[in-house]
Design an enzyme around this catalytic site. Structure first.
Site, PDB file in Angstrom:
ATOM      1  CB  CYS B 137      -0.945  -0.006   1.196  1.00 39.43           C
ATOM      2  SG  CYS B 137      -2.162   1.297   1.061  1.00 39.43           S
ATOM      3  CG  ASN B 202      -0.629  -2.822  -3.520  1.00 37.92           C
ATOM      4  OD1 ASN B 202      -1.459  -1.968  -3.835  1.00 37.92           O
ATOM      5  ND2 ASN B 202      -0.719  -3.534  -2.414  1.00 37.92           N
ATOM      6  CB  THR B 203      -1.818   1.168  -6.258  1.00 38.90           C
ATOM      7  OG1 THR B 203      -1.552   1.397  -4.880  1.00 38.90           O
ATOM      8  CG2 THR B 203      -3.130   0.448  -6.428  1.00 38.90           C
ATOM      9  CB  CYS B 384      10.488   2.670 -36.126  1.00 36.22           C
ATOM     10  SG  CYS B 384       9.272   3.784 -36.825  1.00 36.22           S
ATOM     11  CB  CYS B 387       3.545   4.322 -40.197  1.00 36.17           C
ATOM     12  SG  CYS B 387       4.448   2.829 -40.656  1.00 36.17           S
TER      13      CYS B 387
HETATM   14  C1  LIG Z   1      -9.761   1.489  -3.911  1.00 30.52           C
HETATM   15  C2  LIG Z   1      -8.612   0.501  -3.834  1.00 30.52           C
HETATM   16  C3  LIG Z   1      -8.242   0.002  -2.606  1.00 30.52           C
HETATM   17  C4  LIG Z   1      -7.220  -0.921  -2.519  1.00 30.52           C
HETATM   18  N1  LIG Z   1      -6.931  -1.450  -1.317  1.00 30.52           N
HETATM   19  C5  LIG Z   1      -5.977  -2.411  -1.234  1.00 30.52           C
HETATM   20  C6  LIG Z   1      -5.729  -3.102  -0.009  1.00 30.52           C
HETATM   21  O1  LIG Z   1      -6.362  -2.833   0.995  1.00 30.52           O
HETATM   22  N2  LIG Z   1      -4.780  -4.035   0.012  1.00 30.52           N
HETATM   23  C7  LIG Z   1      -4.052  -4.385  -1.080  1.00 30.52           C
HETATM   24  O2  LIG Z   1      -3.190  -5.279  -0.986  1.00 30.52           O
HETATM   25  N3  LIG Z   1      -4.246  -3.759  -2.266  1.00 30.52           N
HETATM   26  C8  LIG Z   1      -5.206  -2.805  -2.367  1.00 30.52           C
HETATM   27  N4  LIG Z   1      -5.465  -2.226  -3.580  1.00 30.52           N
HETATM   28  C9  LIG Z   1      -4.659  -2.606  -4.747  1.00 30.52           C
HETATM   29  C10 LIG Z   1      -5.337  -3.706  -5.591  1.00 30.52           C
HETATM   30  O3  LIG Z   1      -5.484  -4.909  -4.852  1.00 30.52           O
HETATM   31  C11 LIG Z   1      -4.523  -4.047  -6.838  1.00 30.52           C
HETATM   32  O4  LIG Z   1      -3.233  -4.520  -6.455  1.00 30.52           O
HETATM   33  C12 LIG Z   1      -4.342  -2.864  -7.755  1.00 30.52           C
HETATM   34  O5  LIG Z   1      -5.512  -2.093  -7.806  1.00 30.52           O
HETATM   35  C13 LIG Z   1      -3.943  -3.289  -9.182  1.00 30.52           C
HETATM   36  O6  LIG Z   1      -4.932  -4.083  -9.805  1.00 30.52           O
HETATM   37  P1  LIG Z   1      -5.999  -3.447 -10.878  1.00 30.52           P
HETATM   38  O7  LIG Z   1      -5.206  -2.732 -11.907  1.00 30.52           O
HETATM   39  O8  LIG Z   1      -6.756  -4.639 -11.384  1.00 30.52           O
HETATM   40  O9  LIG Z   1      -6.880  -2.526 -10.109  1.00 30.52           O
HETATM   41  C14 LIG Z   1      -6.511  -1.309  -3.669  1.00 30.52           C
HETATM   42  C15 LIG Z   1      -6.886  -0.776  -4.925  1.00 30.52           C
HETATM   43  C16 LIG Z   1      -7.939   0.108  -4.994  1.00 30.52           C
HETATM   44  C17 LIG Z   1      -8.354   0.641  -6.332  1.00 30.52           C
HETATM   45  S1  SF4 Z   2       7.730   4.064 -42.526  1.00 28.94           S
HETATM   46 FE1  SF4 Z   2       6.887   3.530 -40.585  1.00 28.94          FE
HETATM   47  S2  SF4 Z   2       8.276   2.004 -39.821  1.00 28.94           S
HETATM   48 FE2  SF4 Z   2       9.315   2.992 -41.440  1.00 28.94          FE
HETATM   49  S3  SF4 Z   2      10.511   4.565 -40.455  1.00 28.94           S
HETATM   50 FE3  SF4 Z   2       8.562   5.463 -41.074  1.00 28.94          FE
HETATM   51  S4  SF4 Z   2       7.279   5.284 -39.355  1.00 28.94           S
HETATM   52 FE4  SF4 Z   2       8.989   3.928 -39.027  1.00 28.94          FE
END
Ligand SMILES: Cc1cc2nc3c(=O)[nH]c(=O)nc-3n(C[C@H](O)[C@H](O)[C@H](O)COP(=O)(O)O)c2cc1C
Ligand code: SF4
Ligand SMILES: Cc1cc2nc3c(=O)[nH]c(=O)nc-3n(C[C@H](O)[C@H](O)[C@H](O)COP(=O)(O)OP(=O)(O)OC[C@H]3O[C@@H](n4cnc5c(N)ncnc54)[C@H](O)[C@@H]3O)c2cc1C
Ligand code: SF4
Ligand code: SF4
Lengths: 455, 425
Positions: B137, B202-203, B384, B387
């Site tokens: 957290c 986690n976040t 690259c 495009c």
């Molecule tokens: C509102 C909120 C509360 C959270 N609370 C917790 C928590 O209490 N414990 C925990 O381990 N992670 C917590 N998280 C993190 C989530 O478990 C998770 O790791 C994170 O959101 C990434 O997953 P997602 O992209 O699917 O949301 C929380 C996330 C959110 C959005």
């Molecule tokens: S044509 Fe596309 S792949 Fe080729 S250099 Fe330009 S942007 Fe990159």
């Protein structure tokens, strides 16, 4: 058996309830709210060398203004629009986008669903108008004077651009109100809430423009006089004549010009006071035919039929407009031309048509077979024209050059054969649309400014 | 039909889709709904010691991109704000009602052995399947010496993990914080401490946006804001890289991985699994759309597995890891160029302007009879992909291989590399 000839014409006001009039003449396409606008703006790819932009007669930087909407810079979007098209507000409401910008939008090619550029343009310009923001400031006065004749889209566009450059502009307008067909011609449900006058006020509020109402060229003023009193003259006087059918019965009661009926409708504060026939026939295939038919239907007419002498693809009204009339309950009959307006007791009762076909050479020809359509009213909408003699008692034709159809001949700067006389809008022709009239005014203003400043 | 049943370090669940420890798993009510909707498991919202923490009003921020709502999400919530024994009772009740589902309990208590010992006994009593140590957290709790304050110090991670293994017979999952330079530090520490698995990410510490009228970060709490934890679709690429780094690390072998971060659909899940995760956890996508998304995830994964001939999840777990190499192991002789399908091109000009302004001037903007035409200048194109990415039309620009694939030369052998290895005679 009673024939239609024995029944008196049924032309009456108040066919509908007050609520029906209100709904029928309210905004036909309601504006987008912020969320809708953001979602729609996000559909724009922000194209490079954007095809939509090339298809806009005024060359508005469409990708740029849409991106500004997408980033919630709505004022910036509105200014981007108005810098190229001072009537961007009206154009957003009245442009046939299906043959202009939206037709060219790459999303049309991709999925038959363009970015709704017109609706977004309206969202941005409404935002500015609602807040009464005047984004333009006038340059220091130059002391140079320009006369503009006609306060329609072409004239006002030219006047506004010149005034911003600091020139003093006098606009001569024969009507009591400015706006041209924005005020007197375009369908009421496209221009609700007195938008034409709000836009005129907005344009005039930038300063530098004086409008002389009730002053007609050819009656109260002459071109010679204007050329003597002003450094340059711009003519934006639109059409001034309606093509006649040239068939028997044109003088019967119940027969009128579509544009006159529309002008009366636009000016009527209370639509329920307008008399309208129960059975209506419209002759023509353009915008005006569509508008008069649809609006009569919305005034409570029972049967409205547009009769056009060729097929749907030849109509100058776009496919979308034809469809619009049809969804409003208007019947469109193709391949027939009027032969006689048949009356009884001085009043119109029927119209006789002859079927038409294309002959081997591709020319339109009558088949000889006829049919009749009952009608209390007929609206003539077979085109408008410009008749120079109507404005030039001093011998216009001797000093100015004209196109074969009578309209002013101009070069790409919208300059006539006289160096200090310019013209634009419907009186020079091209595609007769508000947006092209605005472009003409803008282009002429640039040239006039160059002429006045030697730059 | 592919078999989605999962056995994650001894924790069984009918599918590999778990709800991450977060608001969706805060109460019996939510978890029962989740299980009814079909989720394979949950990690219960993190428990702490009583008295419970207090949360503010105005808790979430969201990043909407181009009309797409909640492309990124952040929160300034803390761990559960309900009393410990209520949570424990509800965990027990849920596990009794759904014995076939995985119920893992997330924990965060002060960094003292007694605290951990006490709570482990209480959790074990509920019949839960395992524990997840919340070392992640990034806000609110770390200021109190918990959460990412622990997760950022490998020695603490190792120490607390060891305590948990000593004082409990439950499998131990260590949840890692991404707010660190090298994820392998805490991951290896967890392994040394005896962890059965790691879960990540986690976040990410974040400021979601600034309210330019209030002049404060969002979410605004009475005129002020604080940094929060970022998650949702936008963080998926960061999460996957960390998962893959652990999956290919020799020192971390033997430790299972539960993948988390931006997972919203079956494809996201399949990607995490291919990079070595054997279960996945979801939070934001469920908070955005509700629990019903699991149906699509299970159905989509199973259909895809059928198409590929994978009988179970294990069959492709970590399958992309041998192809996740260091840059110096890539083939410098591989050569592709852009090709435009003129029939589907809609003439938006985006490929041209992108390449012209910011890349290699390899797409010509032509006018032929007034019509636009965009053409690749093959000699200039470096392959690259820019495009192809900016083109709004699916498969309109493709990258075509030019070399015949017969030679493979990496930077290690390249003549420009001052430290190159001479080719063996
Ligand atoms: C509102 C909120 C509360 C959270 N609370 C917790 C928590 O209490 N414990 C925990 O381990 N992670 C917590 N998280 C993190 C989530 O478990 C998770 O790791 C994170 O959101 C990434 O997953 P997602 O992209 O699917 O949301 C929380 C996330 C959110 C959005
Ligand atoms: S044509 Fe596309 S792949 Fe080729 S250099 Fe330009 S942007 Fe990159
Ligand atoms: C019924 C109808 C519906 C239409 N609908 C649409 C639409 O939906 N979308 C679209 O894009 N276009 C539409 N048009 C076309 C569009 O309105 C015109 O192309 C546009 O108004 C032309 O602008 P203008 O300035 O050239 O002329 P006008 O708008 O006609 O303005 C000319 C002005 O000059 C004044 N004037 C004329 N003669 C004199 C004189 N001798 N002395 C002084 N003043 C004079 C007039 O009073 C008027 O104010 C429609 C036209 C009609 C008739
Ligand atoms: S063509 Fe369409 S998508 Fe491209 S810039 Fe114009 S409105 Fe946007
Ligand atoms: S980006 Fe794609 S659609 Fe647009 S011009 Fe290039 S190839 Fe055509």
């Amino acid at each position: 058996m009673t024939s239609v000839m024995d029944v008196p014409a049924d032309i009456a006001p108040g066919r509908l309830s007050p609520r029906e009039y209100e709904v029928n003449f309210d905004d036909a396409t309601p504006p987008l709210n912020r969320k809708q606008a953001l979602i729609e703006a996000a559909r724009c790819y922000f194209c490079y060398d954007a095809p939509c932009m090339e298809a806009c007669p005024t060359g508005i930087d469409i990708p740029s203004f849409i991106r500004k909407i997408a980033t919630d810079n709505v004022k910036g979007a509105a200014v981007t629009i108005l810098e190229e098209n001072i009537m961007g507000g009206t154009c957003a409401r009245v442009c046939p986008t299906e043959i202009l910008c939206e037709q060219a939008c790459v999303r049309t090619a991709q999925e038959h669903k363009p970015v709704t550029i017109g609706a977004l343009q309206r969202y941005a310009t409404d935002w500015l108008f609602d807040r009464e923001i005047q984004p333009f400031t006038r340059a220091e006065p130059t002391g140079r004077k320009v006369a503009v004749v006609g306060a329609g889209p072409a004239g006002l566009s030219c006047a506004h651009a010149l005034a911003l450059h600091g020139h003093d502009v006098t606009v001569f307008e024969m009507q009591p109100k400015a706006g041209g067909l924005n005020e007197y011609g375009i369908a009421a449900y496209k221009m609700t809430n007195d938008f034409a006058q709000r836009e005129v006020d907005f344009i005039l509020s930038a300063g530098g423009i004086t409008v002389e109402y009730g002053k007609a060229l050819g009656r109260d003023i002459t071109l010679a006089q204007l050329r003597a009193d002003y450094d340059a003259v711009f003519l934006g006087i639109g059409h001034n004549a309606v093509n006649a059918l040239r068939i028997a019965g044109e003088d019967l009661a119940g027969v009128s010009n579509a544009v006159d009926f529309i002008a009366a409708l636009r000016q009527a504060p209370d639509k329920s006071a307008l008399p309208v026939g129960r059975k209506i026939v419209v002759i023509g295939g353009g915008n005006t035919a569509i508008d008069v038919a649809t609006q009569s239907k919305r005034l409570g007419a029972e049967d409205v039929t547009i009769v056009y002498r060729r097929g749907p693809e030849s109509m100058s009204a776009t496919g979308a407009e034809q469809e619009w009339a049809q969804t409003n309950g208007v019947r469109i009959k193709y391949w027939a031309q009027p032969r006689t307006l048949v009356g009884s007791g001085g009043s119109l009762r029927e119209v006789e048509f002859e079927y038409t076909v294309l002959d081997e050479a591709g020319r339109l020809a009558g088949t000889g077979e006829v049919f009749r359509v009952p009608a209390d009213m007929v609206f003539k909408a077979i085109g408008q024209s410009f008749v120079p003699s109507a404005v030039g008692e001093e011998g216009f034709a001797e000093i100015l050059e004209f196109q074969p159809d009578g309209r002013f001949a101009v070069n790409e700067d919208r300059q006539t054969s006289l160096a200090n006389v310019f013209a634009g809008g419907d009186c020079i022709g091209g595609i007769d649309l508000t947006v092209s009239a605005v472009q003409d005014g803008k282009v002429a203003a640039r040239a006039i400014h160059r002429l006045l400043t030697g730059s | 039909m592919a078999n989605l049943v999962s056995n994650f370090v001894g924790i069984r669940s009918p599918n590999p889709f778990w709800l991450a420890s977060a608001p969706p798993t805060d109460k019996e009510y939510n978890v029962v709904r989740a299980f009814r909707a079909g989720w394979g498991g949950v990690v219960w919202k993190t428990l702490g010691e009583d008295p419970p923490v207090v949360n503010v009003s105005s808790r979430y921020g969201a990043f909407s991109y181009n009309g797409t709502r909640v492309a990124g999400f952040n929160n300034i919530e803390l761990i559960t704000d309900r009393p410990l024994d209520i949570n424990l009772q509800e965990i027990k009740s849920v596990k009794r009602q759904f014995p076939d589902r995985a119920v893992v309990v997330s924990l965060m208590v002060p960094c003292e052995e007694e605290s951990w010992k006490r709570i482990l006994a209480q959790v074990e009593d509920t019949g839960a399947d395992g524990i997840e140590l919340n070392f992640g957290c990034p806000h609110g709790m770390s200021e109190r010496g918990m959460g990412s304050a622990v997760g950022q110090v490998p020695e603490y991670v190792e120490m607390v993990t060891r305590w948990c293994k000593q004082h409990s017979r439950m499998p131990v999952i260590v949840k890692l914080t991404p707010n660190i330079t090298n994820i392998l530090g805490p991951a290896r520490a967890a392994k040394r401490g005896g962890a059965d698995a790691v879960s990540l990410i986690n976040t990410i510490q974040s400021i979601m946006s600034v309210d330019l009228d209030v002049m404060a970060p969002t979410p605004v709490v009475d005129g002020k804001g604080t940094h929060g934890g970022y998650c949702g679709p936008a963080v998926k690429p960061i999460a996957m890289r960390m998962v893959a780094d652990i999956a290919r690390d020799p020192e971390c072998q033997g430790m299972a991985i539960s993948g988390i971060g931006g997972i919203s659909n079956w494809r996201d899940a399949a990607e995490f699994i291919s990079l070595g995760a054997s279960t996945v956890q979801v939070c934001t996508a469920a908070m955005h759309h509700g629990f019903r998304i699991v149906e699509e995830m299970a159905d989509g994964l199973s259909n895809w597995m059928d198409g590929k001939g994978f009988g179970d999840v294990k069959a492709f777990t970590g399958m992309a890891i041998p192809n996740y190499v260091h840059w110096e192991d890539l083939n410098l002789n591989y050569k592709i160029v852009a090709k435009i399908d003129q029939d589907t091109c809609i003439k938006c000009g985006l490929c041209h302007i992108a390449c012209e302004d910011t890349s290699h001037q390899s797409i010509a903007a032509l006018r032929i009879d007034g019509g636009r035409r965009y053409e690749v200048i093959e000699e200039e194109c470096v392959g690259c992909n820019l495009c192809m990415h900016v083109c709004p039309v699916e498969d309109c620009i493709t990258m075509e291989r030019l070399d015949d694939g017969s030679s493979y030369m990496t930077w290690k052998e390249h003549s420009n590399n001052p430290m190159r290895r001479e080719a063996a005679e």
